[in-house]
Design a protein around this motif. Structure first.
Motif, mmCIF file in Angstrom:
data_model
loop_
_atom_site.group_PDB
_atom_site.id
_atom_site.type_symbol
_atom_site.label_atom_id
_atom_site.label_comp_id
_atom_site.label_asym_id
_atom_site.label_seq_id
_atom_site.Cartn_x
_atom_site.Cartn_y
_atom_site.Cartn_z
ATOM 1 N N ALA A 59 -1.145 57.014 -0.899
ATOM 2 C CA ALA A 59 -0.340 57.163 -2.117
ATOM 3 C C ALA A 59 0.321 55.840 -2.496
ATOM 4 C CB ALA A 59 0.718 58.246 -1.909
ATOM 5 N N ARG B 132 -2.299 53.678 -3.981
ATOM 6 C CA ARG B 132 -2.571 54.143 -5.351
ATOM 7 C C ARG B 132 -1.520 53.576 -6.312
ATOM 8 N NH1 ARG B 132 -3.040 59.114 -3.803
ATOM 9 N NH2 ARG B 132 -5.258 58.981 -3.364
ATOM 10 N N ARG B 133 -0.263 53.541 -5.866
ATOM 11 C CA ARG B 133 0.820 53.062 -6.722
ATOM 12 C C ARG B 133 0.774 51.560 -6.951
ATOM 13 N NH1 ARG B 133 6.573 55.989 -5.486
ATOM 14 N NH2 ARG B 133 5.728 58.087 -5.550
#
Lengths: 99, 177
Positions: free
Chosen positions: B20, B23-24
């Motif tokens: 995550a 992804r950011r």
């Protein structure tokens, strides 16, 4: 006509990738599994450093005492070089293991 | 989950939380490397290496700087190491063959992008990197200074001079059209 600040910013951002699940998947597929492996490499380096210090420090002290104060600086330099070399070698081994 | 929680989970060994975070921040890191290095394929490879290194070192991230700045710092070191390696390779091969330009430059579809790439190529590596962070990724000067390991004043000066040179180069191109 010179570009404005906004135009420069837009140009710099122009081809930056937005969402890219393929990239995320590529990274996550390459992550070493399990944090223990990673912790081991750190602990290995610490252990090597401690062993090097424990081995070399008394040797350096003995040698310095036997040969007189004139060689203290040399012995310390040799000692530090050996310790640093051990540290770097352990780091290299750890990095290789991690790959 | 907010970023702090994701970082804590990643530190505890959660690959999902780390994904995550990737992804950011992949856009900032890849964009930075593309602009600072100029080679898309190399930038993406280095970005992967940077994230993998970040995974192994995330225990050492204490939140004194932002995560994206910490990630870009790792990416910048990867880029510098790659450049040093490339320089050594070039030095070895110089007597054998002429250097050829990279075949994987930025998308040539846009003339404006090419102009930008040429203009960026004329800047010093640290100026490019500072511009890529401060203009391209909206980093503050302090964040960029942390990421690049440079004094704040140096970053401010790189950004100011780089921006002026970039504007001049692009302005000249535009004027010639």
């Amino acid at each position: 006509m010179r570009p404005s600040e906004d135009e420069l910013r837009a140009a710099l951002l122009a081809d930056a990738p937005d969402r890219d699940e393929a990239f995320v998947a590529a990274v996550t597929s390459r992550l070493p599994q399990g944090r223990t492996v990673l912790n081991w490499s750190a602990w290995l380096r610490r252990a090597v450093l401690l062993v090097a210090l424990a081995t070399l420090a008394p040797l350096a002290a003995e040698a310095a005492a036997a040969l007189g104060r004139a060689v203290d600086a040399t012995m310390v330099a040799v000692c530090l070089t050996l310790v640093l070399s051990s540290w770097m070698a352990a780091g290299a081994v750890a990095r290789t293991l991690r790959r | 989950m907010d970023e702090t929680q994701l970082i804590a989970a990643a530190r505890a060994g959660s690959a999902e939380a780390f994904a995550a975070l990737v992804r950011r921040h992949q856009q900032a890191v890849r964009g930075f490397l593309r602009r600072a290095g100029g080679d898309v394929a190399e930038a993406d490879d280095l970005a992967q290496e940077a994230f993998i290194a970040a995974w192994s070192r995330i225990g050492a991230f204490h939140g004194r700087a932002s995560l994206r700045s910490w990630l870009c710092a790792i990416a910048w070191r990867k880029l510098q190491t790659a450049r040093r390696g490339a320089q050594r390779t070039r030095a070895r091969e110089r007597h054998v063959a002429q250097l050829e330009p990279s075949t994987t430059r930025l998308d040539p579809a846009s003339d404006a992008r090419l102009d930008l790439e040429i203009a960026l190529a004329g800047l010093e590596p640290e100026q490019r990197a500072a511009l890529a962070l401060c203009l391209g990724a909206d980093f503050s000067h302090a964040e960029a200074a942390h990421a690049l390991g440079l004094p704040l004043g140096t970053v401010k000066s790189h950004v100011a001079r780089g921006r002026a040179r970039l504007a001049q180069a692009l302005g000249a191109d535009h004027a010639a059209e």
